[in-house]
Design an enzyme around this catalytic site. Structure first.
Site, mmCIF file in Angstrom:
data_model
loop_
_atom_site.group_PDB
_atom_site.id
_atom_site.type_symbol
_atom_site.label_atom_id
_atom_site.label_comp_id
_atom_site.label_asym_id
_atom_site.label_seq_id
_atom_site.Cartn_x
_atom_site.Cartn_y
_atom_site.Cartn_z
ATOM 1 N N LYS A 145 0.913 -1.043 -0.084
ATOM 2 C CA LYS A 145 0.008 0.064 -0.091
ATOM 3 C C LYS A 145 0.671 1.169 0.057
ATOM 4 C CE LYS A 145 -3.555 -2.615 1.177
ATOM 5 N NZ LYS A 145 -4.663 -3.016 0.211
HETATM 6 C C1 LIG Z 1 -5.541 -4.220 0.845
HETATM 7 C C2 LIG Z 1 -6.989 -4.166 0.733
HETATM 8 C C3 LIG Z 1 -7.789 -4.531 1.919
HETATM 9 C C4 LIG Z 1 -7.248 -5.417 3.114
HETATM 10 O O1 LIG Z 1 -5.946 -4.891 3.699
HETATM 11 P P1 LIG Z 1 -5.260 -6.087 4.477
HETATM 12 O O2 LIG Z 1 -4.486 -5.180 5.524
HETATM 13 O O3 LIG Z 1 -4.373 -6.895 3.721
HETATM 14 O O4 LIG Z 1 -6.158 -6.659 5.408
HETATM 15 C C5 LIG Z 1 -9.133 -4.689 1.801
HETATM 16 N N1 LIG Z 1 -9.754 -4.000 0.687
HETATM 17 C C6 LIG Z 1 -9.122 -3.542 -0.183
HETATM 18 C C7 LIG Z 1 -9.567 -2.908 -1.393
HETATM 19 C C8 LIG Z 1 -7.558 -3.731 -0.158
HETATM 20 O O5 LIG Z 1 -6.877 -3.373 -1.516
#
Ligand SMILES: *Cc1c(COP(=O)(O)O)cnc(C)c1O
Length: 391
Positions: free
Chosen positions: A184
């Protein structure tokens, strides 16, 4: 991993992350402490919200948001089939039904008109995603939710630092949730953050992440709540979705460097656009002029004459050249885990057509122009090979 490899993504880390991490480690306070508090403040501020609740992942945050809103069995939540699977899974965690709608071919987000058409008496929320970080329609979703008198849950896991019509992502929903997995915009290793202006909702999430304890309790030192009755009092069945101080320390460092991190991502996205603009077989991501993107990923797609098998061969060819690529995202409604819901191919034609032609290219803020050039050249080469095949 060889030294020539260009990875799909890479976190942007510096000496500051190391410094705060070691400081925290040496402090001896490894959970529920000043780093969590500071991280919550910094992310809430970036999202234009008054409360931040740090959690162990984006998925955990979405789970708590749904629970705190009282969504459960018998309820329907309208959402997109074109997303990372967690955005739909959390609806199933609470026993509710994900109701998918097709997407808009430009923004790749749920089509607002399709959402409106999918509303029933059981609809309890809209769970909207800024897919690939694109914030388009967020204001429309918010207006629609207000009209229907149901909450908008903003899965802004891909959009920290993005604004739409001057408004930061995370502030469109009754509640928003960010994720901090290493791919991210910023990372804490694993982690997430719930943001909201609703103090009661924030407090419910604070209790739920901490085993259902009353919110005022903190472990503290000698004589702290851990050694009193309050630490062992549980108002509701909660979870352990806390974020450790070590993870939060990395997050604080990332937020202090946020401007730099985002600027670099914007530069890489611009370079890709300049480099690929003239390639007729490649459709570039559309950016609404009202959006200022922080860029989660750089996903292009092949034009409509390309079949999914051809796209897959292009991705494999890129990987053979040690360039990390991925087919973001397979449609959720067609995943094996969703078979029991009875969906069929063809049900959401736009989402399915787009999903069969996307290629996520290597993307992170430290990419060099040379690397971007190499990715673009290799992509063009792989595409021309497919065209030759076809004759
Ligand atoms: C990354 C992501 C998540 C989940 O995040 P985690 O921290 O990996 O649990 C949820 N929704 C979207 C759209 C994402 O890109």
């Amino acid at each position: 991993m060889s030294e020539h490899e260009i990875p799909l993504s890479r976190p942007d880390l510096s000496a500051l992350e190391e410094e705060l991490l070691i400081l925290t480690l040496r402090s001896g306070r490894l959970s529920i402490g000043p780093m969590q508090e500071e991280f919550e403040r910094l992310v809430a501020q970036e999202a234009g919200c008054s409360h931040g609740v740090a959690v162990s992942s984006g998925t955990a945050g979405l789970h708590l948001a749904l629970l705190a809103l009282g969504i459960g069995p018998g309820d329907e939540v309208i959402t997109t089939p074109f997303s990372f699977i967690a955005s739909a899974n959390v609806i199933r965690y609470v026993g509710a039904k994900p109701v998918f709608v097709d997407i808009c071919p430009k923004s790749l987000n749920a089509d607002p008109a399709a959402i409106e058409a999918a509303v029933t008496e059981h609809t309890k929320a809209i769970l909207a995603v800024e897919t690939f970080g694109n914030p388009q329609h967020m204001d429309e979703y918010a207006r629609l939710a207000a009209k229907l008198e149901i909450p908008l849950i903003e899965d802004c896991c891909e959009a920290l630092g993005t604004t739409y019509r001057g408004r930061p992502c995370g502030s469109f929903g009754r509640v928003g949730v960010f994720g901090f997995y290493p791919n991210k915009q910023i990372t804490t290793g694993e982690g997430g953050m719930i943001v909201t202006d609703d103090e009661r909702l924030a407090d419910a999430c604070r209790s739920l992440r901490n085993q259902g304890r009353p919110i005022a309790t903190a472990p503290g030192g000698p004589g702290g709540a851990m050694n009193t009755g309050a630490w062992l009092e549980h108002e509701r069945v909660g979870y352990n979705y806390r974020l450790s101080e070590l993870n939060a320390a990395i997050g604080v460092a990332q937020m202090r460097r946020f401007k730099t991190i985002i600027e670099r991502r914007r530069m890489v996205a611009d370079l890709y656009m300049q480099r690929l603009m003239g390639v007729p077989e490649v459709v570039l991501p559309t950016v609404d002029p009202e959006a200022k993107m922080s860029w989660f990923v750089y996903v292009v797609r092949l034009s409509t004459e390309f079949a999914t098998e051809e796209r897959d061969r292009v991705i494999n060819g890129m990987r053979i050249h040690e360039i990390g690529c991925a087919p973001y995202f397979p449609c959720i409604h067609l995943q094996p885990a969703y078979r029991d819901l009875g969906h069929r191919p063809g049900q959401f034609p736009i989402a399915e057509s787009v999903s069969g032609r996307t290629i996520a290219l290597p993307f992170h803020g430290r990419m060099t122009e040379r690397e971007i050039d190499l990715v673009a050249q290799t992509l063009e080469l792989m595409i021309s090979r497919e065209s030759l095949h076809r004759g």
